[in-house]
Design a protein around this motif. Structure first.
Motif, PDB file in Angstrom:
ATOM      1  N   LEU A 101       0.830  -1.200   0.000  1.00 34.54           N
ATOM      2  CA  LEU A 101       0.000   0.000   0.000  1.00 34.54           C
ATOM      3  C   LEU A 101       0.869   1.258   0.000  1.00 34.54           C
ATOM      4  CD1 LEU A 101      -3.017   0.792   0.133  1.00 34.54           C
ATOM      5  CD2 LEU A 101      -2.761   0.924   2.619  1.00 34.54           C
ATOM      6  N   VAL A 102       1.952   1.222   0.765  1.00 34.55           N
ATOM      7  CA  VAL A 102       2.882   2.350   0.810  1.00 34.55           C
ATOM      8  C   VAL A 102       3.525   2.579  -0.552  1.00 34.55           C
ATOM      9  CG1 VAL A 102       5.090   3.115   1.791  1.00 34.55           C
ATOM     10  CG2 VAL A 102       3.320   2.172   3.286  1.00 34.55           C
ATOM     11  N   SER A 103       3.753   1.492  -1.300  1.00 32.83           N
ATOM     12  CA  SER A 103       4.434   1.613  -2.596  1.00 32.83           C
ATOM     13  C   SER A 103       3.586   2.306  -3.647  1.00 32.83           C
ATOM     14  CB  SER A 103       4.838   0.220  -3.105  1.00 32.83           C
ATOM     15  OG  SER A 103       3.707  -0.489  -3.607  1.00 32.83           O
ATOM     16  N   LEU A 104       2.277   2.375  -3.427  1.00 36.03           N
ATOM     17  CA  LEU A 104       1.385   2.894  -4.461  1.00 36.03           C
ATOM     18  C   LEU A 104       1.389   4.407  -4.580  1.00 36.03           C
ATOM     19  CD1 LEU A 104      -1.788   0.642  -4.070  1.00 36.03           C
ATOM     20  CD2 LEU A 104       0.029   0.467  -5.773  1.00 36.03           C
ATOM     21  N   SER A 105       1.777   5.113  -3.517  1.00 34.97           N
ATOM     22  CA  SER A 105       1.687   6.569  -3.569  1.00 34.97           C
ATOM     23  C   SER A 105       2.772   7.204  -2.715  1.00 34.97           C
ATOM     24  CB  SER A 105       0.311   7.042  -3.092  1.00 34.97           C
ATOM     25  OG  SER A 105       0.069   6.615  -1.758  1.00 34.97           O
ATOM     26  N   ARG A 106       3.008   8.471  -2.969  1.00 33.77           N
ATOM     27  CA  ARG A 106       4.012   9.214  -2.222  1.00 33.77           C
ATOM     28  C   ARG A 106       3.510   9.465  -0.807  1.00 33.77           C
ATOM     29  NH1 ARG A 106       8.452  11.799  -3.718  1.00 33.77           N
ATOM     30  NH2 ARG A 106       9.263  13.469  -2.403  1.00 33.77           N
ATOM     31  N   GLN A 107       4.356   9.171   0.162  1.00 32.97           N
ATOM     32  CA  GLN A 107       4.004   9.394   1.561  1.00 32.97           C
ATOM     33  C   GLN A 107       4.351  10.840   1.946  1.00 32.97           C
ATOM     34  OE1 GLN A 107       2.662   6.317   3.426  1.00 32.97           O
ATOM     35  NE2 GLN A 107       2.397   6.297   1.193  1.00 32.97           N
ATOM     36  N   THR A 108       3.513  11.441   2.755  1.00 30.90           N
ATOM     37  CA  THR A 108       3.720  12.819   3.180  1.00 30.90           C
ATOM     38  C   THR A 108       3.661  12.906   4.696  1.00 30.90           C
ATOM     39  OG1 THR A 108       1.372  13.408   3.157  1.00 30.90           O
ATOM     40  CG2 THR A 108       2.581  13.597   1.062  1.00 30.90           C
ATOM     41  N   GLU A 109       4.053  14.067   5.224  1.00 37.03           N
ATOM     42  CA  GLU A 109       3.971  14.284   6.665  1.00 37.03           C
ATOM     43  C   GLU A 109       2.536  14.147   7.156  1.00 37.03           C
ATOM     44  OE1 GLU A 109       6.338  14.643   8.773  1.00 37.03           O
ATOM     45  OE2 GLU A 109       8.109  15.153   7.577  1.00 37.03           O
ATOM     46  N   ALA A 110       1.593  14.568   6.322  1.00 37.01           N
ATOM     47  CA  ALA A 110       0.187  14.540   6.724  1.00 37.01           C
ATOM     48  C   ALA A 110      -0.491  13.203   6.462  1.00 37.01           C
ATOM     49  CB  ALA A 110      -0.577  15.648   5.991  1.00 37.01           C
ATOM     50  N   ASP A 111       0.049  12.433   5.558  1.00 37.57           N
ATOM     51  CA  ASP A 111      -0.604  11.180   5.151  1.00 37.57           C
ATOM     52  C   ASP A 111       0.451  10.106   4.951  1.00 37.57           C
ATOM     53  OD1 ASP A 111      -2.288   9.218   4.247  1.00 37.57           O
ATOM     54  OD2 ASP A 111      -2.645  10.124   2.271  1.00 37.57           O
ATOM     55  N   ASN A 112       0.654   9.272   5.981  1.00 32.67           N
ATOM     56  CA  ASN A 112       1.640   8.203   5.885  1.00 32.67           C
ATOM     57  C   ASN A 112       1.254   7.059   6.813  1.00 32.67           C
ATOM     58  OD1 ASN A 112       3.155   8.443   8.608  1.00 32.67           O
ATOM     59  ND2 ASN A 112       3.193  10.550   7.816  1.00 32.67           N
TER      60      ASN A 112
ATOM     61  N   ALA B 128      11.610   2.907   4.982  1.00 37.35           N
ATOM     62  CA  ALA B 128      12.637   3.657   4.262  1.00 37.35           C
ATOM     63  C   ALA B 128      12.022   4.456   3.122  1.00 37.35           C
ATOM     64  CB  ALA B 128      13.701   2.700   3.729  1.00 37.35           C
ATOM     65  N   LYS B 129      11.111   3.835   2.386  1.00 38.91           N
ATOM     66  CA  LYS B 129      10.448   4.534   1.291  1.00 38.91           C
ATOM     67  C   LYS B 129       9.652   5.727   1.819  1.00 38.91           C
ATOM     68  CE  LYS B 129       7.085   4.941  -2.090  1.00 38.91           C
ATOM     69  NZ  LYS B 129       5.830   5.703  -2.028  1.00 38.91           N
ATOM     70  N   SER B 130       9.009   5.544   2.958  1.00 38.80           N
ATOM     71  CA  SER B 130       8.213   6.624   3.545  1.00 38.80           C
ATOM     72  C   SER B 130       9.086   7.823   3.897  1.00 38.80           C
ATOM     73  CB  SER B 130       7.482   6.116   4.795  1.00 38.80           C
ATOM     74  OG  SER B 130       6.609   5.053   4.482  1.00 38.80           O
ATOM     75  N   PHE B 131      10.218   7.556   4.551  1.00 38.22           N
ATOM     76  CA  PHE B 131      11.088   8.661   4.951  1.00 38.22           C
ATOM     77  C   PHE B 131      11.779   9.292   3.743  1.00 38.22           C
ATOM     78  CE2 PHE B 131      10.548   6.738   9.142  1.00 38.22           C
ATOM     79  CZ  PHE B 131      10.308   7.881   9.893  1.00 38.22           C
ATOM     80  N   GLU B 132      12.079   8.503   2.721  1.00 36.75           N
ATOM     81  CA  GLU B 132      12.595   9.085   1.476  1.00 36.75           C
ATOM     82  C   GLU B 132      11.577  10.047   0.875  1.00 36.75           C
ATOM     83  OE1 GLU B 132      13.746   6.281  -1.418  1.00 36.75           O
ATOM     84  OE2 GLU B 132      15.539   5.616  -0.368  1.00 36.75           O
ATOM     85  N   ASP B 133      10.327   9.602   0.802  1.00 38.56           N
ATOM     86  CA  ASP B 133       9.279  10.455   0.244  1.00 38.56           C
ATOM     87  C   ASP B 133       9.185  11.783   0.999  1.00 38.56           C
ATOM     88  OD1 ASP B 133       8.657   8.513  -1.596  1.00 38.56           O
ATOM     89  OD2 ASP B 133       6.789   7.883  -0.634  1.00 38.56           O
ATOM     90  N   MET B 134       9.429  11.724   2.302  1.00 38.91           N
ATOM     91  CA  MET B 134       9.312  12.927   3.133  1.00 38.91           C
ATOM     92  C   MET B 134      10.621  13.704   3.234  1.00 38.91           C
ATOM     93  SD  MET B 134       6.666  11.666   6.129  1.00 38.91           S
ATOM     94  CE  MET B 134       7.471  10.119   6.554  1.00 38.91           C
ATOM     95  N   GLY B 135      11.639  13.260   2.464  1.00 41.21           N
ATOM     96  CA  GLY B 135      12.878  14.006   2.374  1.00 41.21           C
ATOM     97  C   GLY B 135      13.898  13.739   3.447  1.00 41.21           C
ATOM     98  N   ASP B 136      13.672  12.718   4.275  1.00 40.42           N
ATOM     99  CA  ASP B 136      14.613  12.397   5.356  1.00 40.42           C
ATOM    100  C   ASP B 136      15.431  11.178   4.944  1.00 40.42           C
ATOM    101  OD1 ASP B 136      15.989  11.866   7.663  1.00 40.42           O
ATOM    102  OD2 ASP B 136      14.247  11.933   9.003  1.00 40.42           O
TER     103      ASP B 136
END
Length: 535
Positions: free
Chosen positions: A183-194, A225-233
């Motif tokens: 599910l995480v792989s389908l879209s970009r994760q953000t600070e508001a939605d992850n 890791a993908k989530s934090f990459e999406d959020m720039g960390d």
């Protein structure tokens, strides 16, 4: 009728024991039923299920063949037979068996799911999705079936449908780590939605001291890791990758000497192509994973006379089968050494037949060109040229650090030893050096109109120019459809299944520069191997 009731009770009890993992008791009940002549086909089928649980596909095949001799319409046995053929690397037979069983209109959810898995793993994603839909219609609360449906839909490009299926899997089983990471792989994760909180909680559950679950750790850690990459960390992302891979690295320590010997044996297979099969249809896209192989595949397969068969393992499997080497691995030093005595014309002809048959919906039968984008075929380049002297082999190249990092970032199959180098940054760097030297070897000895390199960065900077160049190499005119590769509706089963549905982007170029000091082990390993690191 009374005897039939006894038969059903006996084997129903055996089935219940199998579901609970009590194989010894189930085995005894099935043997007792066979001795009494009670429902022998069903008893043999249940014994096949036990053999499958013990990962013995040859025994499964033996038992299901016996069951089908007694009852040819036993769809459970046919499904397990297809699964066993797949496990034995007999993909074409597995797919044919699954398609034949599916045509008999199975109604049992377990049968539908098993057939769907076989079809999915042999590239028939649309047909697989249809079977998974029927299975989940019967059991909407079956998490694994919903997950399988989501995976098939993701490969076909139905990302909304995939999301719905993954969410249904999580509703049925909130700790389904594969569904959550997908599910995480389908879209970009953000600070508001992850999904970070849910992923971290499941990761902690997957990491009990001292006995972690490496597979769950990998899926969850990579999703984090993908989530934090999406959020720039990126530093935090890198730390999660290290945690994700720790258990698997401990369970299967990697030794670079094994791959060094394998690459050297592969290099020794190159000899003049004098007795191959003169079919120009195959286009092989090779290289390291995650370096643009899927992008090039989508660009070329958007051409009206080119189709993609996906990532086929058929060439390696045919070499293994034709050499008859007893080793358990398909790609190994022993098999490369024995390959010199092959009938290369037969190898090439059989491969082309299988590659054409592997294309879903029969599109490969008449296509002028058929792509095989198995990255590991970079090891087979010498043999490919001898078996198919008119085939074109296109090798993707990418910046050394981005190449090694992209492999480290990738979640590979946990039971596939050829990617064990990707559990450690330094090992990924050393493996890149082996790859780089092998490609230089192919470049030096193969005709430039048969083996050519394509730089990922060049494709991103000048897609049309590189597309024209590659089409000229394969002997085809330019077609504007190639530039609209993101509109290609054919299935994609790689980690790029989401990205290639979007227009070309350049954000992956120079990705390595965002990670800071955490990449020092990789940089040191590359430099120690004499690899130049461009800015």
């Amino acid at each position: 009728m009374a005897d039939l009731a006894i038969e059903n009770v006996t084997l129903r009890r055996a089935a219940t024991l199998i579901a609970g993992g009590e194989h010894r008791g189930a085995h005894a009940l099935c043997l007792a039923a066979l001795q009494k002549g009670e429902a022998p086909a069903q008893a043999l089928f249940l014994l096949a299920l036990i053999a499958a649980e013990h990962r013995n596909p040859s025994k499964v095949l033996e038992l299901t063949d016996k069951a089908l001799q007694i009852e040819s319409g036993h769809l459970g046995a046919r499904a397990q037979r297809a699964r066993a053929l797949l496990a034995l690397h007999r993909q074409a037979e597995a797919r044919a068996e699954a398609e034949a069983a599916a045509a008999l209109d199975p109604r049992d959810g377990h049968v539908l799911d098993t057939l769907g898995v076989v079809l999915s793993r042999t590239g028939a994603y649309q047909a697989a999705a249809a079977l998974f839909r029927r299975a989940t219609a019967r059991r909407p609360d079956h998490a694994d079936w919903q997950y399988n449906l989501g995976s098939a839909l993701q490969f076909t490009g139905d990302l909304a449908g995939a999301r719905t299926a993954y969410e249904a899997a999580l509703k049925a089983r909130p700790d389904h780590h594969r569904a959550l990471s997908s599910l995480v792989s389908l879209s970009r994760q953000t600070e508001a939605d992850n999904q970070v909180a849910a992923l971290e909680a499941l990761f902690d559950d997957a990491d009990p001291d001292p006995d972690p679950d490496p597979a769950r750790q990998q899926h969850l850690g990579h999703a984090l890791a993908k989530s934090f990459e999406d959020m720039g960390d990126h530093p935090t992302a890198l730390s999660w990758l290290e945690r994700a891979k720790a258990g698997r690295r401990r369970a299967a320590p990697y030794a670079i000497d094994r791959d060094k010997a394998l690459f050297e044996a592969a290099a020794a297979t190159a000899k003049p192509a004098t007795g191959g099969y003169d079919d120009p249809a195959p286009i092989f896209i090779v290289g390291l994973p995650r370096t643009g192989t899927t992008l090039l595949d989508r660009v070329l397969s958007s051409h009206p006379v080119i189709v993609s068969a996906g990532e086929l393992g058929d060439f390696s499997l045919l070499v293994k089968r034709m050499t008859g080497t007893p080793s358990s691995l398909v790609l190994d030093v022993e098999t490369f050494a024995a390959a010199d005595r092959l009938d290369f014309a037969a190898l090439g002809r059989t491969y082309v037949e299988r590659a054409r048959a592997a294309v879903e919906d029969g599109a490969g039968a008449t296509a002028a060109r058929v792509i095989d984008k198995m990255p590991l075929n970079v090891l087979n380049v010498g043999l490919i040229h001898r078996a198919l002297p008119n085939a074109r082999i296109l090798c993707l190249r990418r910046h050394p650090v981005d190449s090694a990092l992209s492999n480290y970032r990738q979640l590979f199959a946990t039971d596939f030893p050829y990617y064990d180098y990707a559990f450690d940054l330094a090992d990924a760097g050393r493996y890149y050096a082996l790859f780089d030297r092998l490609v230089a070897h192919w470049r030096a000895i193969l005709p430039p109109d048969r083996f050519a390199e394509v730089a990922y960065e060049d494709m991103v900077a000048d897609l049309e120019g590189q597309t024209r160049r590659v089409l000229d190499l394969v002997g085809l005119p330019f077609d504007p459809a190639c530039l609209a590769f993101h509109e290609n509706t054919s299935a994609v089963s790689t980690a790029s299944s989401v990205q290639v549905r979007s227009p070309l982007y350049s954000t992956s170029v120079g990705r390595w520069k965002r990670y800071g000091d955490g990449l020092q082990p990789l940089l040191d390993a590359l430099r120690a191997e004499g690899i130049d690191i461009p800015d």
